[in-house]
Design a protein around this motif. Structure first.
Motif, PDB file in Angstrom:
ATOM      1  N   ALA A  31      16.060   8.909  42.575  1.00 13.46           N
ATOM      2  CA  ALA A  31      16.880   9.338  41.438  1.00 13.46           C
ATOM      3  C   ALA A  31      17.685  10.573  41.805  1.00 13.46           C
ATOM      4  O   ALA A  31      17.376  11.286  42.770  1.00 13.46           O
ATOM      5  N   ALA A  32      18.741  10.836  41.032  1.00 13.20           N
ATOM      6  CA  ALA A  32      19.594  12.006  41.269  1.00 13.20           C
ATOM      7  C   ALA A  32      19.836  12.742  39.964  1.00 13.20           C
ATOM      8  O   ALA A  32      19.885  12.136  38.892  1.00 13.20           O
ATOM      9  N   ILE A  33      19.988  14.057  40.080  1.00  9.64           N
ATOM     10  CA  ILE A  33      20.401  14.887  38.955  1.00  9.64           C
ATOM     11  C   ILE A  33      21.855  15.270  39.191  1.00  9.64           C
ATOM     12  O   ILE A  33      22.199  15.806  40.247  1.00  9.64           O
ATOM     13  N   ASN A 222      25.612   6.706  45.839  1.00  4.23           N
ATOM     14  CA  ASN A 222      25.803   5.262  45.661  1.00  4.23           C
ATOM     15  C   ASN A 222      24.845   4.463  46.537  1.00  4.23           C
ATOM     16  O   ASN A 222      24.356   3.410  46.143  1.00  4.23           O
ATOM     17  N   ARG A 223      24.585   4.960  47.738  1.00  4.91           N
ATOM     18  CA  ARG A 223      23.738   4.223  48.676  1.00  4.91           C
ATOM     19  C   ARG A 223      22.246   4.392  48.391  1.00  4.91           C
ATOM     20  O   ARG A 223      21.470   3.481  48.629  1.00  4.91           O
ATOM     21  N   VAL A 224      21.850   5.580  47.896  1.00  5.43           N
ATOM     22  CA  VAL A 224      20.424   5.906  47.857  1.00  5.43           C
ATOM     23  C   VAL A 224      19.765   5.709  46.496  1.00  5.43           C
ATOM     24  O   VAL A 224      18.660   5.169  46.419  1.00  5.43           O
ATOM     25  N   VAL A 225      20.413   6.145  45.420  1.00  2.00           N
ATOM     26  CA  VAL A 225      19.694   6.247  44.142  1.00  2.00           C
ATOM     27  C   VAL A 225      19.879   5.027  43.243  1.00  2.00           C
ATOM     28  O   VAL A 225      20.875   4.308  43.347  1.00  2.00           O
ATOM     29  N   THR A 226      18.888   4.840  42.356  1.00  2.00           N
ATOM     30  CA  THR A 226      18.949   3.757  41.365  1.00  2.00           C
ATOM     31  C   THR A 226      18.832   4.303  39.943  1.00  2.00           C
ATOM     32  O   THR A 226      18.749   3.545  38.996  1.00  2.00           O
ATOM     33  N   LYS A 227      18.822   5.639  39.834  1.00  3.01           N
ATOM     34  CA  LYS A 227      18.773   6.275  38.517  1.00  3.01           C
ATOM     35  C   LYS A 227      19.519   7.599  38.580  1.00  3.01           C
ATOM     36  O   LYS A 227      19.385   8.339  39.550  1.00  3.01           O
ATOM     37  N   ASN A 242      23.429   3.297  40.330  1.00  6.87           N
ATOM     38  CA  ASN A 242      23.885   4.322  41.260  1.00  6.87           C
ATOM     39  C   ASN A 242      25.002   5.149  40.627  1.00  6.87           C
ATOM     40  O   ASN A 242      25.249   5.052  39.417  1.00  6.87           O
ATOM     41  N   TYR A 243      25.707   5.946  41.442  1.00  8.07           N
ATOM     42  CA  TYR A 243      26.710   6.838  40.854  1.00  8.07           C
ATOM     43  C   TYR A 243      27.869   6.067  40.219  1.00  8.07           C
ATOM     44  O   TYR A 243      28.352   6.433  39.142  1.00  8.07           O
ATOM     45  N   TYR A 246      26.818   4.806  36.915  1.00  8.95           N
ATOM     46  CA  TYR A 246      26.749   5.928  35.973  1.00  8.95           C
ATOM     47  C   TYR A 246      28.144   6.330  35.507  1.00  8.95           C
ATOM     48  O   TYR A 246      28.385   6.547  34.304  1.00  8.95           O
ATOM     49  N   SER A 247      29.078   6.443  36.456  1.00  4.99           N
ATOM     50  CA  SER A 247      30.425   6.872  36.130  1.00  4.99           C
ATOM     51  C   SER A 247      31.071   5.938  35.110  1.00  4.99           C
ATOM     52  O   SER A 247      31.721   6.379  34.158  1.00  4.99           O
ATOM     53  N   MET A 248      30.872   4.628  35.313  1.00  8.84           N
ATOM     54  CA  MET A 248      31.444   3.644  34.405  1.00  8.84           C
ATOM     55  C   MET A 248      30.771   3.720  33.026  1.00  8.84           C
ATOM     56  O   MET A 248      31.441   3.749  31.988  1.00  8.84           O
ATOM     57  N   LYS A 249      29.423   3.782  33.024  1.00  5.87           N
ATOM     58  CA  LYS A 249      28.697   3.835  31.751  1.00  5.87           C
ATOM     59  C   LYS A 249      28.989   5.130  31.005  1.00  5.87           C
ATOM     60  O   LYS A 249      29.107   5.139  29.781  1.00  5.87           O
ATOM     61  N   LYS A 250      29.107   6.241  31.750  1.00 10.45           N
ATOM     62  CA  LYS A 250      29.403   7.540  31.144  1.00 10.45           C
ATOM     63  C   LYS A 250      30.742   7.488  30.420  1.00 10.45           C
ATOM     64  O   LYS A 250      30.874   7.991  29.291  1.00 10.45           O
ATOM     65  N   ALA A 251      31.735   6.886  31.055  1.00 12.09           N
ATOM     66  CA  ALA A 251      33.056   6.774  30.435  1.00 12.09           C
ATOM     67  C   ALA A 251      32.982   5.934  29.167  1.00 12.09           C
ATOM     68  O   ALA A 251      33.626   6.245  28.156  1.00 12.09           O
ATOM     69  N   GLN A 252      32.171   4.849  29.224  1.00 11.34           N
ATOM     70  CA  GLN A 252      32.023   3.985  28.046  1.00 11.34           C
ATOM     71  C   GLN A 252      31.330   4.726  26.908  1.00 11.34           C
ATOM     72  O   GLN A 252      31.748   4.641  25.749  1.00 11.34           O
TER      73      GLN A 252
END
Length: 640
Positions: A31-33, A222-227, A242-243, A246-252
């Motif tokens: 996961a990433a913060i 994008n390569r490493v995380v799933t959350k 991945n990122y 997240y970027s797409m969902k965040k915009a939505q």
């Protein structure tokens, strides 16, 4: 579940950093913060590590689980060699191995019950040693050190003699070798080159434990995380994926919040207008209806307006004059230090409008090339020529273009004395420096803040040829995306050095890889580079990845293709691919028409019309001839 954060609250004075933050990490999860600079990412890691107390809430680590942490500027300080420093992580295993060897000696002189007791201890220790991969200690240490960019010659260097970045890499190596159940990493890619980052990606993907990362490297994420755990104005939200997901969902989500707020505001305004109109009728029935609507309106839970945080740097790169088509020509460039040749016989050209990225391992001389082009270093050999009306703007990662003793205001006003105070303040505000910030001294700024000042000066330069050295260092993801957009809309020419693969993918039209003391040219972005790397490296830098490094000067000279040949070959390849695609499209169109004619000829209305039949038959014959020729063309192009 290995880690849970429940309702974490943290403020520094009146500045609320985390508001009831809750999330969890599963076993083996990566996961990433993420969040803008100053959002509280590192603060959250420190709270998890109990280095900082939350105002409220709790952090729960699963029973019996271990945790390892590498802070952003963690470095090892030791008189050990690099190899011995990493070996110290395995002290318990080394002690166990020593005890196993001692037991082997003891057993030679024992018998009976004493032998059985020692044998039992020996078997137990031996099993544990094997379970913990004790026999692979040396190969594991070598693998980690090489993966992190150290050569075998480096292994015997003392840690105390290393640079800050190298000491951080040693600290990272020690953490990875300790194999905790949960690894926390704060900006782990900052001091790694591309090869080392790729190695770390693979290492973490295959890591048996869980990983929680703070990073601005979007390609890496994008390569490493799933959350993704996002911190936005103190609020913590979890997104799966991945990122890019997240970027797409965040915009939505952002758009949905804005739409919900605007719709509710429209409805409230409409109801208020109806209430006012009903009251204006001044009839008892109308007034009762108005009061009823007012009660309904009072019960509505009013949505908060989605706040706009002042995080966006406003970059507008506009050339004052348009340069000629030929921007830069480099011929036979050579440079070395202390008898070590960085590169030799470099030849390349840059045309107007190109965005060219120079990539390569640390220490190959990428920044040196930029310094030579900016007149900060003299080459040992060769020359370069700037084209007509070319005006350079330079951004260097060490910010030598800034004067440390000056304030931000002085830095701009001294460079551009014709600007008014208001204009200077407006420019600095566009780069997030407002109020008394403009009177801060450059030397007191963080790396990211100095980067923003350098970008401000670059924007004001109105240059038509921008040269950038690691422009995304210290920038958060939002700022990187803004810079990407600015460069993509820029009408001038760009040459930059970067190890940010996502940034390169978004902006580069061409890549020059500095490897084997020479440049390899890739006409495309980073994805294209990955696709062609093995093939082109084998052509232009033979022996770079070969098992034998023995090669005579004559063989090297004969096997390396010069810059012009590289350009001609790659241009020819692009032309072939375009021709192949065009031929395939023509074949598909003719085959489709041929099938239509067959259908028409089979229909009763055409079959009984002799004129139509003859016309269609002639067209079909013509298509057959054209297809035969196209099929041959396609085969030739495909074989090439």
């Amino acid at each position: 579940m290995i880690l849970a954060c429940q309702n974490i609250q943290k403020a520094f004075g009146t500045d609320v950093i985390l508001k009831n933050a809750s999330f969890h990490i599963e076993d083996r999860e990566k996961a990433a913060i993420v969040g803008i600079n100053g959002a509280g990412k590192s603060t959250l890691l420190k709270i998890i590590m109990h280095q900082l107390d939350p105002d409220s809430g709790e952090v729960i680590l699963a029973k019996g689980k271990t945790i390892g942490y590498l802070a952003q500027h963690d470095a090892v300080s030791s008189e050990n060699t690099i190899h011995d420093e990493l070996l110290s992580v395995k002290a318990e295993l080394l002690a166990m191995e020593k005890r196993i060897r001692e037991l082997e000696l003891e057993m030679k002189s024992l018998s009976g019950e004493a032998l059985e007791n020692v044998l039992e201890t020996y078997n137990r220790l031996n099993s544990q040693f094997e379970r913990e991969n004790g026999y692979a200690i040396q190969s594991e240490i070598t693998g980690v050190l090489k993966g992190l960019g150290f050569t075998e010659e480096d292994f015997t260097k003392k840690v105390s003699t290393l640079s800050g970045g190298q000491k951080t890499r040693v600290a990272l190596g020690k953490l990875l070798l300790s194999h905790p159940d949960l690894i926390l990493l704060d900006e782990p890619t900052n001091h790694l080159d591309m090869n080392s980052i790729a190695w770390l990606e693979t290492y973490l993907l295959n890591y048996s434990g869980a990983v929680l990362i703070v990073a601005h490297d979007r390609y890496f994420l994008n390569r490493v995380v799933t959350k993704i755990v996002e911190i936005d104005q103190g609020n913590v939200t979890t997104f799966m994926g991945n990122y890019s997901d997240y970027s797409m969902k965040k915009a939505q989500v952002r758009q949905a919040q804005i739409n919900a707020y605007l719709n509710q505001q429209r409805e409230i305004k409409h109801q208020q207008e109806v209430i006012a109109k009903l009251k204006s009728f001044n009839r008892e029935k109308s007034i009762r209806r108005a009061e009823s609507r007012e009660k309904m309106l009072d019960k509505i839970e009013v949505l908060e307006k989605p706040t706009e945080v002042n995080t966006e740097i406003h970059i507008h790169l506009t050339p004052r004059v348009i340069s000629g088509n030929d921007v830069l020509k480099v011929e036979g460039l050579e440079k070395g230090f202390d008898g070590h040749t960085l590169f030799s016989d470099l030849n390349f050209e840059i045309k107007r409008g190109e965005r060219v990225a120079i990539i390569g391992n640390n220490g190959t001389g990428k920044t040196t090339i930029l310094k030579i082009l900016n007149g900060l270093l003299a080459p040992d050999g060769g020359s370069f020529t700037l084209g007509s009306k070319v005006h350079i703007g330079y951004y260097d990662q060490e910010h030598h273009v800034l004067h440390m003793e000056k304030t931000l205001f002085e830095e701009i006003s001294d460079t551009y004395p014709n600007m008014s105070n208001t204009e200077i303040r407006n420019v600095l505000a566009a780069f997030l420096f407002t109020g008394d910030d403009v009177y801060k001294r450059i030397q007191d700024l963080s790396g990211g803040e100095r980067g923003r000042v350098s970008l401000a000066k670059l924007m004001l330069s109105e240059a038509n040829f921008i040269i950038l050295d690691e422009p995304t260092n210290h920038l958060d993801i939002t700022s990187k995306e803004i810079l990407e957009n600015a460069l993509n809309q820029y009408e001038g020419t760009v040459l930059y050095v970067s190890h940010d693969r996502y940034f390169i993918n978004q902006t580069a039209t061409r890549i020059l890889e500095l490897t084997g003391n020479t440049l390899v040219n890739y006409i495309g972005n980073y994805d294209y580079y990955l696709e062609k790397k093995e093939e082109l490296t084998a052509i232009y830098v033979p022996g770079e990845n070969a098992s034998s490094a023995v090669s005579s000067d004559k063989t090297e000279t004969e096997s390396k293709l010069d810059w012009q040949q590289q350009k001609e070959l790659q241009a020819k390849e692009r032309k072939r691919k375009n021709a192949l695609k065009k031929t395939e499209d023509q074949i598909a169109a003719l085959e489709e028409r041929d099938a239509e004619i067959d259908t028409l000829l089979a229909s009763p209305e055409v079959a009984t019309d002799v004129g139509k039949c003859i016309k269609l038959s002639k067209e079909k014959a013509q298509i057959s001839e054209e297809l035969a020729a196209l099929y041959e063309t396609w085969e030739e192009l495909a074989e090439d």
